[in-house]
Design a protein around this motif. Sequence first.
Motif, PDB file in Angstrom:
ATOM      1  N   LYS A   8       0.815  -1.213   0.000  1.00 25.97           N
ATOM      2  CA  LYS A   8       0.000   0.000   0.000  1.00 25.97           C
ATOM      3  C   LYS A   8       0.853   1.270   0.000  1.00 25.97           C
ATOM      4  O   LYS A   8       0.403   2.332  -0.458  1.00 25.97           O
ATOM      5  N   LYS A   9       2.095   1.145   0.479  1.00 28.18           N
ATOM      6  CA  LYS A   9       3.021   2.272   0.396  1.00 28.18           C
ATOM      7  C   LYS A   9       3.291   2.639  -1.054  1.00 28.18           C
ATOM      8  O   LYS A   9       3.302   3.823  -1.426  1.00 28.18           O
ATOM      9  N   THR A  10       3.474   1.636  -1.905  1.00 29.93           N
ATOM     10  CA  THR A  10       3.670   1.896  -3.329  1.00 29.93           C
ATOM     11  C   THR A  10       2.407   2.461  -3.952  1.00 29.93           C
ATOM     12  O   THR A  10       2.459   3.419  -4.745  1.00 29.93           O
ATOM     13  N   GLN A  11       1.264   1.898  -3.597  1.00 28.70           N
ATOM     14  CA  GLN A  11       0.012   2.367  -4.198  1.00 28.70           C
ATOM     15  C   GLN A  11      -0.350   3.782  -3.761  1.00 28.70           C
ATOM     16  O   GLN A  11      -1.044   4.499  -4.494  1.00 28.70           O
ATOM     17  N   ALA A  12       0.137   4.199  -2.593  1.00 28.43           N
ATOM     18  CA  ALA A  12      -0.027   5.602  -2.209  1.00 28.43           C
ATOM     19  C   ALA A  12       0.659   6.514  -3.222  1.00 28.43           C
ATOM     20  O   ALA A  12       0.173   7.611  -3.537  1.00 28.43           O
ATOM     21  N   GLY A  13       1.791   6.038  -3.766  1.00 28.89           N
ATOM     22  CA  GLY A  13       2.462   6.784  -4.835  1.00 28.89           C
ATOM     23  C   GLY A  13       1.617   6.853  -6.093  1.00 28.89           C
ATOM     24  O   GLY A  13       1.674   7.850  -6.836  1.00 28.89           O
TER      25      GLY A  13
ATOM     26  N   HIS B  86     -12.749   2.789   1.052  1.00 24.11           N
ATOM     27  CA  HIS B  86     -13.479   1.609   1.514  1.00 24.11           C
ATOM     28  C   HIS B  86     -12.595   0.382   1.370  1.00 24.11           C
ATOM     29  O   HIS B  86     -11.876   0.239   0.381  1.00 24.11           O
ATOM     30  N   ASP B  87     -12.617  -0.502   2.387  1.00 20.35           N
ATOM     31  CA  ASP B  87     -11.957  -1.792   2.289  1.00 20.35           C
ATOM     32  C   ASP B  87     -10.455  -1.604   2.020  1.00 20.35           C
ATOM     33  O   ASP B  87      -9.791  -0.866   2.739  1.00 20.35           O
ATOM     34  N   ILE B  88      -9.901  -2.235   1.000  1.00 20.49           N
ATOM     35  CA  ILE B  88      -8.476  -2.069   0.710  1.00 20.49           C
ATOM     36  C   ILE B  88      -8.151  -0.609   0.378  1.00 20.49           C
ATOM     37  O   ILE B  88      -7.036  -0.141   0.612  1.00 20.49           O
ATOM     38  N   GLY B  89      -9.136   0.126  -0.109  1.00 20.07           N
ATOM     39  CA  GLY B  89      -8.942   1.555  -0.299  1.00 20.07           C
ATOM     40  C   GLY B  89      -8.552   2.254   0.990  1.00 20.07           C
ATOM     41  O   GLY B  89      -7.783   3.232   0.972  1.00 20.07           O
ATOM     42  N   ASN B  90      -9.060   1.771   2.151  1.00 19.83           N
ATOM     43  CA  ASN B  90      -8.638   2.326   3.450  1.00 19.83           C
ATOM     44  C   ASN B  90      -7.131   2.220   3.633  1.00 19.83           C
ATOM     45  O   ASN B  90      -6.479   3.133   4.138  1.00 19.83           O
ATOM     46  N   MET B  91      -6.599   1.071   3.240  1.00 20.30           N
ATOM     47  CA  MET B  91      -5.183   0.785   3.459  1.00 20.30           C
ATOM     48  C   MET B  91      -4.306   1.656   2.563  1.00 20.30           C
ATOM     49  O   MET B  91      -3.275   2.177   2.999  1.00 20.30           O
ATOM     50  N   VAL B  92      -4.734   1.809   1.314  1.00 22.39           N
ATOM     51  CA  VAL B  92      -4.021   2.700   0.397  1.00 22.39           C
ATOM     52  C   VAL B  92      -4.159   4.148   0.866  1.00 22.39           C
ATOM     53  O   VAL B  92      -3.195   4.922   0.866  1.00 22.39           O
TER      54      VAL B  92
ATOM     55  N   ALA C 263      -1.853   4.865   3.827  1.00 23.15           N
ATOM     56  CA  ALA C 263      -0.461   5.006   3.388  1.00 23.15           C
ATOM     57  C   ALA C 263      -0.242   6.345   2.706  1.00 23.15           C
ATOM     58  O   ALA C 263       0.834   6.945   2.821  1.00 23.15           O
ATOM     59  N   PHE C 264      -1.265   6.851   2.002  1.00 23.38           N
ATOM     60  CA  PHE C 264      -1.151   8.172   1.376  1.00 23.38           C
ATOM     61  C   PHE C 264      -1.179   9.269   2.449  1.00 23.38           C
ATOM     62  O   PHE C 264      -0.333  10.171   2.453  1.00 23.38           O
ATOM     63  N   ALA C 265      -2.148   9.187   3.350  1.00 22.52           N
ATOM     64  CA  ALA C 265      -2.317  10.253   4.343  1.00 22.52           C
ATOM     65  C   ALA C 265      -1.106  10.376   5.264  1.00 22.52           C
ATOM     66  O   ALA C 265      -0.713  11.489   5.637  1.00 22.52           O
TER      67      ALA C 265
ATOM     68  N   LEU D 145       4.155  -4.018   8.577  1.00 20.16           N
ATOM     69  CA  LEU D 145       5.484  -3.537   8.976  1.00 20.16           C
ATOM     70  C   LEU D 145       5.645  -2.059   8.635  1.00 20.16           C
ATOM     71  O   LEU D 145       6.144  -1.263   9.449  1.00 20.16           O
ATOM     72  N   ASP D 146       5.227  -1.686   7.416  1.00 21.44           N
ATOM     73  CA  ASP D 146       5.346  -0.285   6.998  1.00 21.44           C
ATOM     74  C   ASP D 146       4.529   0.627   7.910  1.00 21.44           C
ATOM     75  O   ASP D 146       5.011   1.695   8.334  1.00 21.44           O
ATOM     76  N   ASN D 147       3.306   0.210   8.246  1.00 18.71           N
ATOM     77  CA  ASN D 147       2.430   1.072   9.039  1.00 18.71           C
ATOM     78  C   ASN D 147       2.909   1.210  10.479  1.00 18.71           C
ATOM     79  O   ASN D 147       2.821   2.291  11.081  1.00 18.71           O
ATOM     80  N   LYS D 148       3.431   0.133  11.053  1.00 17.29           N
ATOM     81  CA  LYS D 148       3.995   0.230  12.400  1.00 17.29           C
ATOM     82  C   LYS D 148       5.185   1.186  12.411  1.00 17.29           C
ATOM     83  O   LYS D 148       5.367   1.975  13.351  1.00 17.29           O
ATOM     84  N   ARG D 149       5.969   1.140  11.345  1.00 19.22           N
ATOM     85  CA  ARG D 149       7.112   2.046  11.234  1.00 19.22           C
ATOM     86  C   ARG D 149       6.637   3.496  11.073  1.00 19.22           C
ATOM     87  O   ARG D 149       7.205   4.425  11.670  1.00 19.22           O
TER      88      ARG D 149
END
Length: 305
Positions: free
Chosen positions: A98-103, A122-128, A131-133, A234-238
Amino acid sequence: MFRFMIGVLGALATVLSAAAQVQPFPPSFRTEQIETNGTTIHVRVGGAGPAVVLLHGYGETGDMWAPMAEDLARDHTVVVPDLRGLGLSSKPITGYDKKTQAGDVAGVLDAPKIDRADLVTHDIGNMVGYAFAIQYPERTKRFVLIDAPVPGVGPWEEVLKNPLLWHFRFGGPDMERLVAGRERIYLDRFWNEFSATPSRFTEASRVHYAKLYALPGAMHAGFAQFAAFDQDALDNKRFIATKGKLTMPVLAIGGEKSFGPTMATIMRFAASDVTEGVVPDSGHWIMEENPKATIAIVSDFLTSK
């Protein structure tokens, strides 16, 4: 033979008629293919005013947002992408963390030179969206997350133990062969089990999305979205450890028969200004099950001061 052909044509007409009933975006919306971040993102853009980005989840595409896009376009510039690998976006082999998809989202906003936007996800969109926000807080005005947790945030490890979420770990070398030609069967499981009222996820929508998920590479992309969850966690905890909590206003919405107020509980681990919202008489598929209430809750939040 004649009766057989009449029957076949009648069945085909029924399917086509059902597919035609999926609400389209208003004619004033334009579609674009935006090349960015090593992929090509299919985007719908319409309206005028402050920008809002709508991000879909698994089992649907940006098409799910058509009723909300029509409402918001009265006073917003509405940007609706298909996530990498899904819908009519291109389907690269990699890049589903999701870090990449934020790009990808940043590139979609760069194309029309949009500096800041509200996010509705919504759903996986939340995760992307998260990562963007967290990476682009200066570009995120408000953030609405709907009915899905974010990897690594709050009680994520407990969420993973829920047997209903076995698909998070569905993998291996044969997973794509197992569902090839059976995409509708696989997706029906999501639409049925995660709905409060499965009949509200209409046959028209099921035909429409099953066709899109049967496109070459689409199921690979869908499985890759889930396979990236460990890296996402891992990315989000970081992110939380180094950047702290989100500070923009956040609205965390759950379907009454799904995540409900738990969405706000989860997001308070990752954001400091969280408002709770619940879509009544709805499971996970809020835009299929209760679009009127969902639109009203989101619109009120985006227009509030």
